[in-house]
Design a protein around this motif. Sequence first.
Motif, PDB file in Angstrom:
ATOM      1  N   ASN A  62       0.813  -1.214   0.000  1.00 40.68           N
ATOM      2  CA  ASN A  62       0.000   0.000   0.000  1.00 40.68           C
ATOM      3  C   ASN A  62       0.855   1.276   0.000  1.00 40.68           C
ATOM      4  O   ASN A  62       0.612   2.194   0.775  1.00 40.68           O
ATOM      5  CB  ASN A  62      -0.950  -0.017   1.195  1.00 40.68           C
ATOM      6  CG  ASN A  62      -2.132   0.903   0.990  1.00 40.68           C
ATOM      7  OD1 ASN A  62      -2.467   1.254  -0.135  1.00 40.68           O
ATOM      8  ND2 ASN A  62      -2.751   1.297   2.077  1.00 40.68           N
ATOM      9  N   THR A  64       3.988   1.641   0.966  1.00 43.42           N
ATOM     10  CA  THR A  64       4.998   1.709   2.014  1.00 43.42           C
ATOM     11  C   THR A  64       6.033   0.622   1.794  1.00 43.42           C
ATOM     12  O   THR A  64       5.689  -0.557   1.688  1.00 43.42           O
ATOM     13  CB  THR A  64       4.363   1.541   3.411  1.00 43.42           C
ATOM     14  OG1 THR A  64       3.399   2.571   3.593  1.00 43.42           O
ATOM     15  CG2 THR A  64       5.408   1.635   4.504  1.00 43.42           C
ATOM     16  N   THR A  66       8.966  -1.469   3.368  1.00 48.07           N
ATOM     17  CA  THR A  66       9.429  -1.863   4.694  1.00 48.07           C
ATOM     18  C   THR A  66      10.664  -2.734   4.552  1.00 48.07           C
ATOM     19  O   THR A  66      10.652  -3.730   3.832  1.00 48.07           O
ATOM     20  CB  THR A  66       8.341  -2.637   5.463  1.00 48.07           C
ATOM     21  OG1 THR A  66       7.166  -1.831   5.543  1.00 48.07           O
ATOM     22  CG2 THR A  66       8.805  -2.992   6.868  1.00 48.07           C
ATOM     23  N   GLN A  94      10.837   1.978   7.546  1.00 48.29           N
ATOM     24  CA  GLN A  94       9.739   2.113   6.604  1.00 48.29           C
ATOM     25  C   GLN A  94       9.835   3.445   5.885  1.00 48.29           C
ATOM     26  O   GLN A  94      10.185   4.458   6.488  1.00 48.29           O
ATOM     27  CB  GLN A  94       8.389   2.026   7.319  1.00 48.29           C
ATOM     28  CG  GLN A  94       8.083   0.640   7.837  1.00 48.29           C
ATOM     29  CD  GLN A  94       6.684   0.544   8.405  1.00 48.29           C
ATOM     30  OE1 GLN A  94       6.259   1.419   9.140  1.00 48.29           O
ATOM     31  NE2 GLN A  94       5.986  -0.512   8.060  1.00 48.29           N
ATOM     32  N   LEU A  95       9.521   3.396   4.588  1.00 43.87           N
ATOM     33  CA  LEU A  95       9.529   4.599   3.759  1.00 43.87           C
ATOM     34  C   LEU A  95       8.226   4.646   2.979  1.00 43.87           C
ATOM     35  O   LEU A  95       7.775   3.627   2.452  1.00 43.87           O
ATOM     36  CB  LEU A  95      10.685   4.568   2.760  1.00 43.87           C
ATOM     37  CG  LEU A  95      12.052   4.604   3.390  1.00 43.87           C
ATOM     38  CD1 LEU A  95      12.952   3.604   2.742  1.00 43.87           C
ATOM     39  CD2 LEU A  95      12.590   5.985   3.232  1.00 43.87           C
ATOM     40  N   SER A  96       7.679   5.823   2.887  1.00 45.78           N
ATOM     41  CA  SER A  96       6.474   6.006   2.097  1.00 45.78           C
ATOM     42  C   SER A  96       6.891   6.285   0.655  1.00 45.78           C
ATOM     43  O   SER A  96       7.668   7.202   0.398  1.00 45.78           O
ATOM     44  CB  SER A  96       5.670   7.178   2.663  1.00 45.78           C
ATOM     45  OG  SER A  96       4.519   7.377   1.893  1.00 45.78           O
TER      46      SER A  96
END
Length: 149
Positions: A62, A64, A66, A94-96
């Motif tokens: 979604n 993100t 991880t 975590q990175l968007s």
Amino acid sequence: MLRFDPFSDIDALTRGLLTNQAGSNRSPRFMPMDLYKVDDHYVLTADLPGVDPGSIDVNVDNGTLTLTAHRSARSEESVQWLASERFFGTYRRQLSLGEGIDTTGINATYENGVLTVTIPMSERAKPRRITVSHTGNERSIEPTTVEAD
């Protein structure tokens, strides 16, 4: 004489909340990483020295990204430790991901303690040159004079 500094307790509590993840002082604090763009893709490199390559998990869900990895503690009971400063436990970052990322094309490699994740841009997000078309009905604008009264 006793000294009382109410702010030292607040500072210690704040440091504990902001810097300590769940677990003991031996838990990993962070996963240092670099992120940069090259041509039509992004490259993320993360330092994970001593991590078992089988424990590394790169997951996209979604929007993100991880990254998870685990470094085990030494379990030798007969060892008398003189210094023990290396962290063990689970690392997680975590990175968007923004719009325009091709999540199906993401790939990762782990070499010499460095995880490298290549994140391609989707075709619709890549910069492109747009040609300007023109019609054959070219007209010139003729100057007109306005007479003053």
